[in-house]
Design an enzyme around this catalytic site. Structure first.
Site, PDB file in Angstrom:
ATOM      1  CG  ASN A   9      -1.730   1.221   1.397  1.00  0.00           C
ATOM      2  OD1 ASN A   9      -1.821   2.033   0.474  1.00  0.00           O
ATOM      3  ND2 ASN A   9      -2.341   1.378   2.568  1.00  0.00           N
ATOM      4  CD1 TRP A  10       3.456   0.898  -2.723  1.00  0.00           C
ATOM      5  CD2 TRP A  10       3.645   1.984  -4.676  1.00  0.00           C
ATOM      6  NE1 TRP A  10       4.201   0.112  -3.568  1.00  0.00           N
ATOM      7  CE2 TRP A  10       4.338   0.758  -4.784  1.00  0.00           C
ATOM      8  CE3 TRP A  10       3.620   2.831  -5.785  1.00  0.00           C
ATOM      9  CZ2 TRP A  10       4.996   0.353  -5.941  1.00  0.00           C
ATOM     10  CZ3 TRP A  10       4.272   2.443  -6.949  1.00  0.00           C
ATOM     11  CH2 TRP A  10       4.960   1.210  -7.020  1.00  0.00           C
ATOM     12  CE  LYS A  11      -0.098   3.153   4.682  1.00  0.00           C
ATOM     13  NZ  LYS A  11       0.086   3.203   6.129  1.00  0.00           N
ATOM     14  CG  HIS A  94      -5.572   1.736   5.200  1.00  0.00           C
ATOM     15  ND1 HIS A  94      -5.138   2.721   6.055  1.00  0.00           N
ATOM     16  CD2 HIS A  94      -4.564   0.831   5.112  1.00  0.00           C
ATOM     17  CE1 HIS A  94      -3.911   2.415   6.452  1.00  0.00           C
ATOM     18  NE2 HIS A  94      -3.542   1.274   5.901  1.00  0.00           N
ATOM     19  CD  GLU A  96      -2.726   5.363   6.784  1.00  0.00           C
ATOM     20  OE1 GLU A  96      -2.691   5.473   5.546  1.00  0.00           O
ATOM     21  OE2 GLU A  96      -1.819   4.814   7.447  1.00  0.00           O
ATOM     22  CD  GLU A 166      -3.481  -2.823   7.367  1.00  0.00           C
ATOM     23  OE1 GLU A 166      -2.356  -3.004   6.916  1.00  0.00           O
ATOM     24  OE2 GLU A 166      -4.159  -1.818   7.128  1.00  0.00           O
ATOM     25  N   GLY A 172       2.493   1.878  10.936  1.00  0.00           N
ATOM     26  CA  GLY A 172       3.442   2.978  10.805  1.00  0.00           C
ATOM     27  C   GLY A 172       4.124   3.343  12.113  1.00  0.00           C
ATOM     28  CB  SER A 212       5.229  -2.247  12.067  1.00  0.00           C
ATOM     29  OG  SER A 212       4.812  -0.919  12.339  1.00  0.00           O
ATOM     30  N   GLY A 233       2.867  -1.244   4.340  1.00  0.00           N
ATOM     31  CA  GLY A 233       2.916   0.188   4.058  1.00  0.00           C
ATOM     32  C   GLY A 233       4.348   0.613   3.795  1.00  0.00           C
ATOM     33  N   GLY A 234       4.987   1.193   4.821  1.00  0.00           N
ATOM     34  CA  GLY A 234       6.315   1.782   4.673  1.00  0.00           C
ATOM     35  C   GLY A 234       7.323   0.913   3.942  1.00  0.00           C
TER      36      GLY A 234
HETATM   37  P1  PGA Z   1       2.963  -0.025   7.774  1.00  0.00           P
HETATM   38  O1  PGA Z   1       1.499   0.225   7.165  1.00  0.00           O
HETATM   39  O2  PGA Z   1       3.486  -1.293   7.151  1.00  0.00           O
HETATM   40  O3  PGA Z   1       3.759   1.195   7.370  1.00  0.00           O
HETATM   41  O4  PGA Z   1       2.794  -0.160   9.250  1.00  0.00           O
HETATM   42  C1  PGA Z   1       0.619  -0.845   6.977  1.00  0.00           C
HETATM   43  C2  PGA Z   1      -0.650  -0.332   6.326  1.00  0.00           C
HETATM   44  O5  PGA Z   1      -1.024   0.829   6.574  1.00  0.00           O
HETATM   45  O6  PGA Z   1      -1.303  -1.051   5.574  1.00  0.00           O
END
Ligand code: PGA
Length: 250
Positions: A9-11, A94, A96, A166, A172, A212, A233-234
């Site tokens: 997930n590149w956000k 998600h 966010e 999640e 994050g 994470s 994510g990251g």
């Molecule tokens: P993260 O994000 O790997 O940076 O913790 C996961 C996500 O938001 O799907």
């Protein structure tokens, strides 16, 4: 056997040229061929990502969509528009989107139905916040999220669903659920699906863990019986890290 999946997930990261470069870097990596690999760039980079990933086995997902098929919804994107440019998958729910854009499980239920009706595959995200975990409410929260958003689906629609558990406190933050915590929740989720539908449905759905996930912890998390992959994510923004996570499956 359930599908093993790793989705990046590149956000809200990467311009078009950066996005294409990252795809090229991922394509240059050796990736475990048994794993279904997804990337989810921003809306404006989806079309170029579809072109850049052609014949690579890497699949492209959107990070969101609107529940209506068209109309006066300034700034929004429909399922049909995604399918039209060759995007067959969408991430919904998600944390966010829930936290910053007010998405509720009722709204997500509409989005899931719209995505399913249009023929998209859905990666549905959910998970508890830190306070819920601390107070021991995490199982109830997850049950509530799944019941409201997904449990009015027909059993046949579950072939379009991938779940992504999640825990919000792990996204994050560098804080990961332990492999045992992930397994415990994933097993609980499968039991909920078995109770509401049946064991074939519960056994067939891939449940990803997200929060994470890094090269250093992916193999231990993916080794859990009920963990079928990860939503990253990251660490999905670095080709070598992303490939190492994909290769975290034996
Ligand atoms: P993260 O994000 O790997 O940076 O913790 C996961 C996500 O938001 O799907």
């Amino acid at each position: 056997m359930r599908k093993q999946i790793v989705a990046g997930n590149w956000k809200m990261n990467k311009t078009e040229s950066e996005s294409i470069r990252l795809i090229d870097e991922i394509k240059a990596q050796k990736l475990n061929e048994n794993v279904n690999v997804f990337i989810a760039p921003t809306f404006v980079n989806l079309a170029s990502a579809v072109k850049s990933t052609k014949d690579s086995g890497i699949q492209v997902a959107a990070q969101n969509m609107h529940q209506s098929s068209s109309g006066a919804y300034t700034g929004e994107i429909s399922a049909g528009m995604l399918l039209d440019i060759g995007v067959n998958h969408v991430i919904l729910g998600h944390s966010e989107r829930r936290a910053y854009f007010g998405e509720t499980d009722q709204l997500l239920n509409e989005k899931v139905q719209a995505a399913s009706d249009a023929g998209l595959q859905i990666i549905f995200c959910f998970g508890e916040e830190l306070d819920d975990r601390k107070s021991g409410a995490h199982f109830n929260i997850v049950k509530q999220q799944l019941s409201t958003a997904l449990f009015d689906l027909d059993k046949s629609q579950w072939s379009q669903i991938v779940l992504a558990y999640e825990p919000v406190w792990a996204i994050g933050t560098g804080e990961t659920a332990s492999p045992a915590q992930a397994q415990e929740m994933h097993a609980f989720i499968r039991t909920l699906i078995e109770d509401h539908y049946d064991s074939a449905c519960a056994d067939g759905v891939s449940i990803l863990y997200g929060g994470s996930v890094k090269p250093a912890n992916a193999d231990e998390i993916f080794a859990q019986t009920d963990v079928d992959g990860g939503l990253i994510g990251g660490a999905s923004l670095q080709a070598a890290d992303f490939a190492a996570i994909v290769n975290g499956f034996e």
